[in-house]
Design an enzyme around this catalytic site. Structure first.
Site, mmCIF file in Angstrom:
data_model
loop_
_atom_site.group_PDB
_atom_site.id
_atom_site.type_symbol
_atom_site.label_atom_id
_atom_site.label_comp_id
_atom_site.label_asym_id
_atom_site.label_seq_id
_atom_site.Cartn_x
_atom_site.Cartn_y
_atom_site.Cartn_z
ATOM 1 N N SER A 1 -85.144 4.126 19.890
ATOM 2 C CA SER A 1 -84.293 3.906 18.729
ATOM 3 C C SER A 1 -85.194 3.917 17.499
ATOM 4 C CB SER A 1 -83.575 2.568 18.885
ATOM 5 O OG SER A 1 -83.259 2.041 17.627
ATOM 6 N N HIS B 1 -73.834 -12.305 42.771
ATOM 7 C CA HIS B 1 -73.247 -12.716 41.476
ATOM 8 C C HIS B 1 -74.259 -12.560 40.348
ATOM 9 C CE1 HIS B 1 -69.955 -14.681 43.738
ATOM 10 N NE2 HIS B 1 -70.936 -15.011 44.576
ATOM 11 N N LYS C 1 -87.085 -0.769 21.630
ATOM 12 C CA LYS C 1 -86.036 -0.459 22.620
ATOM 13 C C LYS C 1 -86.272 0.854 23.330
ATOM 14 C CE LYS C 1 -81.521 -0.989 21.884
ATOM 15 N NZ LYS C 1 -80.907 0.040 21.075
ATOM 16 N N GLU D 1 -77.362 5.776 32.050
ATOM 17 C CA GLU D 1 -76.076 5.401 31.445
ATOM 18 C C GLU D 1 -75.085 6.559 31.528
ATOM 19 O OE1 GLU D 1 -76.693 3.822 27.485
ATOM 20 O OE2 GLU D 1 -78.110 2.342 28.231
#
Ligand code: ARG
Length: 445
Positions: free
Chosen positions: A265, A144, A271, A278
């Site tokens: 970025s 979880h 970042k 992705e």
């Protein structure tokens, strides 16, 4: 965008990729025609040489795959005619486009299937290597998405190893369905010519010949099986990517992915985006789409060949190429990633995942079960409030909750011991992980 009907019907933009298969299968067909005395030796030579010249022209970039051609079959037929004249027509004896299209598709998928299997093997080797290097790298095992039980990175890598091993087996099984040659189909019912498909099948490396011509031209279930296998592999890769994305976030800090696979970025320089991971996750959606595409195209078709089936190439080629590229890039990405053992270990320590062992300890000391959970909650809360893992609390701290605690408690809750104490088959214990690694090495011999 506007299209003429001719443009609309042409599939050359996608099936030009089958040019090699079309040439190879056509050469085998010409040789069979000669062997069965349907054409002369000289005609056969003309056909084979002509086909080779056409292939050379295509490979030299001299052929524009214009929509004037219905498809790659029509294109090569036309180019051959331009090279050798009317004898080119004899190549179409005892065969039909319906038969050519499925034979070429099978040959093409066989190669794709093989390359994917090779990439999967490399992925498995990489995971095996990572497992060997990280038998002592302790980390939290999640359930979880909560820290649940301590494990090692080796164990985690081996879990994925097993998934990709099953993927490989699926692709191996899929080969059985792909690598069979259609018989002489005609349009669907066979031909009047006396042909010898066995010799052709051997020359083309097929393992056998299908029993029914109508089945052969009408179905693409071998392709559906293939895309299904592609989808499952993408699903596994996508989950792995998700793990990597989480692990490389500041929140986890477990790994660092090489700059080659990430983007920065401009506005937020701190970042580092895992774009490759992705995109693999994103492309999984595309491959699932390909599967639904193919199944849906076929679901309402009357027997046997229908032009709808031409759409199969878009799905098959897209799925094959996407998986091939994704697996190969993924392998490179994980080979170059940096692993931050310290952060993994820290997360394991501060995961309070040894609370279960603390409870076991009290059970072994005959503390009444109803009291145990209360004591454990208090100890964990105390540890959290003091910013310490359970195993770093002083014995006096522990004794506030029950005098039963003694110095032997430290052995019980030491994270390494928690891992080592697992007895069941397939567990995370160091011994069992070594066993899993040894089994992998043995299976390779
Ligand atoms: N390009 C078509 C396909 O991929 C084959 C065209 C069928 N044409 C024919 N004359 N049977 O399915």
């Amino acid at each position: 965008m506007k299209q003429t009907a001719k443009e609309f019907m042409s599939s050359i933009s996608v099936d030009n990729m089958l040019y090699n298969e079309e040439v190879v299968a056509s050469k085998a067909h010409a040789r069979m025609l000669k062997q069965n005395k349907l054409i002369s030796g000289e005609e056969c030579d003309q056909l084979v040489e002509g086909l080779e010249q056409v292939q050379a022209d295509i490979e030299a970039g001299k052929v524009a795959f214009s929509v004037e051609y219905e498809d790659i079959h029509g294109c090569i037929e036309q180019l051959l005619y331009e090279k050798i004249g009317p004898v080119a027509k004899k190549l179409n004896w005892a065969r039909s486009v319906n038969d050519q299209v499925v034979t070429d598709t099978r040959l093409f998928l066989r190669d794709e299937n093989e390359s994917i299997m090779e990439s999967l093997k490399e992925l498995m080797d990489t995971l095996e290597q990572l497992a060997k290097e990280h038998v002592n790298t302790i980390m939290p095992g999640y359930s979880h998405l909560q820290r649940a039980q301590p494990i090692t990175l080796a164990y985690h890598m081996l879990a994925y190893y097993q998934m990709f091993k099953r993927d490989l087996r699926r692709f191996e099984n899929c080969m059985e369905g792909i690598n069979v040659m259609p018989p002489d189909c005609g349009a669907l019912a066979g031909t009047i010519f006396e042909t010898d498909r066995k010799k052709m099948a051997k020359e083309l490396g097929f393992d056998g010949i299908l029993s029914n011509a109508m089945d052969s031209v009408a179905d693409r279930d071998f392709g559906m099986e293939f895309i299904n296998d592609c989808s499952i592999t993408m699903m596994h890769l996508s989950r792995f990517c998700e793990d990597l994305i989480l692990w490389s976030s500041v929140e986890f800090g477990f790994i660092e992915i090489d700059d080659e696979y990430t983007t920065g970025s401009r506005v937020l320089p701190q970042k580092k985006n895992l774009d490759v991971a992705e995109l693999i996750r994103g492309k999984t959606g595309r491959v699932y789409g390909d599967m639904i595409n193919l199944l849906t195209v076929f679901k309402g078709l009357p027997m046997s060949y229908n032009r709808d089936m031409q759409e199969d190439k878009y799905a098959l080629l897209d799925a094959a190429q996407t998986v091939e590229v994704c697996v190969a890039l993924f392998v490179e990405m994980i080979k170059s990633m940096k692993i931050n053992r310290g952060e993994m270990q820290r997360a394991a320590k501060y995961g309070y995942m040894n609370a279960t062992e603390l409870a076991e300890y009290l059970m072994e000391k005959d503390v009444e079960p109803e009291k145990i959970s209360e004591i454990i909650s208090k100890v964990v809360l105390y540890a959290i409030n003091h910013g310490k893992p359970i195993e770093e609390l002083w014995l006096d701290d522990l004794k506030q909750f029950t005098q039963v605690f003694d110095s032997d408690v430290y052995d019980k809750v030491a994270i390494r011991n928690v891992i080592e104490a697992k007895k069941s088959t397939g567990s995370t214990s160091f011994k069992n992980v070594q066993k899993q690694i040894a089994e992998i090495a043995k299976a390779k011999k």
